[in-house]
Enzyme design. Sequence first.
Site, PDB file in Angstrom:
ATOM      1  CG  HIS A  96      39.439   8.935  86.480  1.00 52.58           C
ATOM      2  ND1 HIS A  96      39.980   8.236  86.495  1.00 52.58           N
ATOM      3  CD2 HIS A  96      39.527  10.160  87.276  1.00 52.58           C
ATOM      4  CE1 HIS A  96      40.726   8.295  87.564  1.00 52.58           C
ATOM      5  NE2 HIS A  96      40.617   9.352  88.143  1.00 52.58           N
ATOM      6  CG  ASP A  97      43.190  11.401  86.357  1.00 53.96           C
ATOM      7  OD1 ASP A  97      43.868  10.564  87.006  1.00 53.96           O
ATOM      8  OD2 ASP A  97      41.977  12.055  86.588  1.00 53.96           O
TER       9      ASP A  97
ATOM     10  CD  GLU B 156      46.939   7.785  89.192  1.00 58.50           C
ATOM     11  OE1 GLU B 156      46.863   8.112  90.588  1.00 58.50           O
ATOM     12  OE2 GLU B 156      46.563   8.667  88.463  1.00 58.50           O
TER      13      GLU B 156
ATOM     14  CG  ASP C  34      39.984   4.781  92.432  1.00 57.32           C
ATOM     15  OD1 ASP C  34      40.065   5.377  91.498  1.00 57.32           O
ATOM     16  OD2 ASP C  34      41.413   4.999  93.221  1.00 57.32           O
TER      17      ASP C  34
ATOM     18  CG  ASP D 208      44.269   8.608  93.684  1.00 53.02           C
ATOM     19  OD1 ASP D 208      44.014   8.729  92.455  1.00 53.02           O
ATOM     20  OD2 ASP D 208      44.360   9.561  94.495  1.00 53.02           O
TER      21      ASP D 208
ATOM     22  CG  ASP E 234      20.331   9.925  86.896  1.00 61.21           C
ATOM     23  OD1 ASP E 234      19.895  10.790  86.449  1.00 61.21           O
ATOM     24  OD2 ASP E 234      20.260   9.412  88.096  1.00 61.21           O
TER      25      ASP E 234
ATOM     26  CG  ASP F 247      22.038   6.523  90.305  1.00 61.19           C
ATOM     27  OD1 ASP F 247      21.463   7.481  90.148  1.00 61.19           O
ATOM     28  OD2 ASP F 247      22.243   5.243  89.819  1.00 61.19           O
TER      29      ASP F 247
ATOM     30  CG  ASN G 272      18.373   9.271  91.368  1.00 62.10           C
ATOM     31  OD1 ASN G 272      19.092   9.614  90.542  1.00 62.10           O
ATOM     32  ND2 ASN G 272      18.673   9.535  92.955  1.00 62.10           N
TER      33      ASN G 272
ATOM     34  CG  ASP H  70      20.498  12.550  90.805  1.00 64.94           C
ATOM     35  OD1 ASP H  70      20.972  12.299  92.080  1.00 64.94           O
ATOM     36  OD2 ASP H  70      20.797  12.051  89.872  1.00 64.94           O
TER      37      ASP H  70
END
Length: 557
Positions: free
Chosen positions: A333-334, A257, A100, A201, A23, A31, A25, A27
């Site tokens: 990420h899965d 995928e 992706d 995907d 990150d 990003d 910034n 928040d």
Amino acid sequence: MNEKKAWWKEAVIYQIYPRSFADSNGDGIGDIPGITAHLPYLKELGVDVIWLSPVYKSPNDDNGYDISDYRDIMDEFGTMADYDVMLAEAHKLGLKIVMDLVVNHTSDEHAWFIESRKSKDNPYRDYYIWKDGNDGKAPNNWQSCFSGSAWQYDEVAGQYYLHCFTKKQADLNWENPKVRDEVYDMMTFWCEKGIDGFRMDVISMISKDQAFPDGEISDGLYGDMSPYVTNGPRIHEFLQEMNKRVLSKYDIMTVGETPNVTVEDAKKYANDEGTELNMVFQFEHTDAASKETGVIGKWGYTHPRLSTIRAILNKWQVGLEGSAWGSLYWDNHDQPRVVSRFGNDAPQWRVLSAKMLGTLLHMMKGTPYIYQGEELGMTNMHFSSIDDCNDVEEINAYRQYVTEHQMISSEEMLKCFDAIARDNARTPMQWDDTAQAGFTTGTPWFPVNPNYKEINAKAAQADPDSVFHYYQKLIRLRHENPVIVYGKFQPLFLESETVYAYERILDGKTLTVACNWTDQPQPCPVFDGITAPDLISNYETHLAGQLQPYEARAVLV
Ligand code: TEU
Ligand code: CA
């Protein structure tokens, strides 16, 4: 060596999940400028390609896999100008960027869907899959991948629409040539920007059985749609059309995928003639755990046997030899963190077993993928309650199996989440031992794993014996030794239940690899009589005829 050479066969890919990477910034959300700032870290690791999980505009019902505008950047991640800076910086560093491509479905907030639902004669109606109900119920009994019916009734449209994932992810109708034209046009837009490829995907799901028949009911609730939505009747026709219209015009890499893909299918999807894709992700080794020890649906929590994993990976290594190219992965990420799932994340074994797993995978044939934090030996998180979950897959499964149907207890469900929930991979990247692991100066969107003070990139880069430096060496060895990229794969020592061994052969050279999957010494004869030095190992010294706990060793003669 009769194998066709290609840069994407010799490359190592690093996957970034932007929301959790860095990150810039404050928040609390990763990003694109955060990615740009950490490109030198990836250059130091030695990877060649970065696969970015989706950065497009999205309402984030499925953390970006529900796209509302394919040609603009998600507000939280920055702007297209930020993206152009990142792409240019990456290319300056010699890093390629793979995007992706999520075109099995769009967000229900995409302009196409907003038009499509307006009326049956709207020009966009057939961009999606609309059906009348069946006696007041859904058109068939299919279960979504994220629990519940795969059909949602839309009051405005007066019909049901198909969503293989969440109800905010409406499946595109690939039977409609206008949809295919829109997709190819969008892909060309990104290729013209200079990207270096696509990860596609659930691309095996874009061709559906147009009869939409009921599926077999396994959990007593809904039918299994997978035979009718994966590897469908027109899938290779569509991919060959995509290849002709877009892919063949650029020097890019593609990885599909492909849920439910078999070795035989993969020989078509990733054929060496290059008429479709370069390679695919198969799911057999990651599904094996839950299939073998499942509690319900995909959910389970015990380690699968080595023999199960070895049989699957060896089948793919031998099966693709000489006719198609494969991908190699443990994490994404899965998936849960591999050192927790297949290794041992106890402090005394974590580093050794992470290096062992890295050796096993990276000495195999195929293009290896490293998921952010895997190179640090990052571990799973712990779920104390459903309130700890962010992932829609977990939240929906808990609602269906625990709350609505009391099919398993909350404790059992949370035990499954501890083992294999996707959220395990989505805790923020651990950069250093300062507040929030250096991921953000604000409050992170998802909690940082409390072990960040011990497990972080800064500590790893300063420690020559870290998982980071070991992965750096694995990557360098692949760049320096053609036998690792192109060598023929031969299984070894199949009688062992505890040691995974194989060899790679090319131009008179033999690479022998053996990995102990346990926390106990195990007999292993494969190095007997070999006096050559290690190419790589996670132990300095070796014992004759055996492997020490979690010992990995690769020797080239
Ligand atoms: O995942 C497809 C997929 O098969 C997932 O259901 C995955 O296998 C499962 O979550 C593992 O338990 C892709 C993306 O990688 C995933 O993040 C998205 O949620 C999904 O498609 C829908 O776009
Ligand atoms: Ca941010």
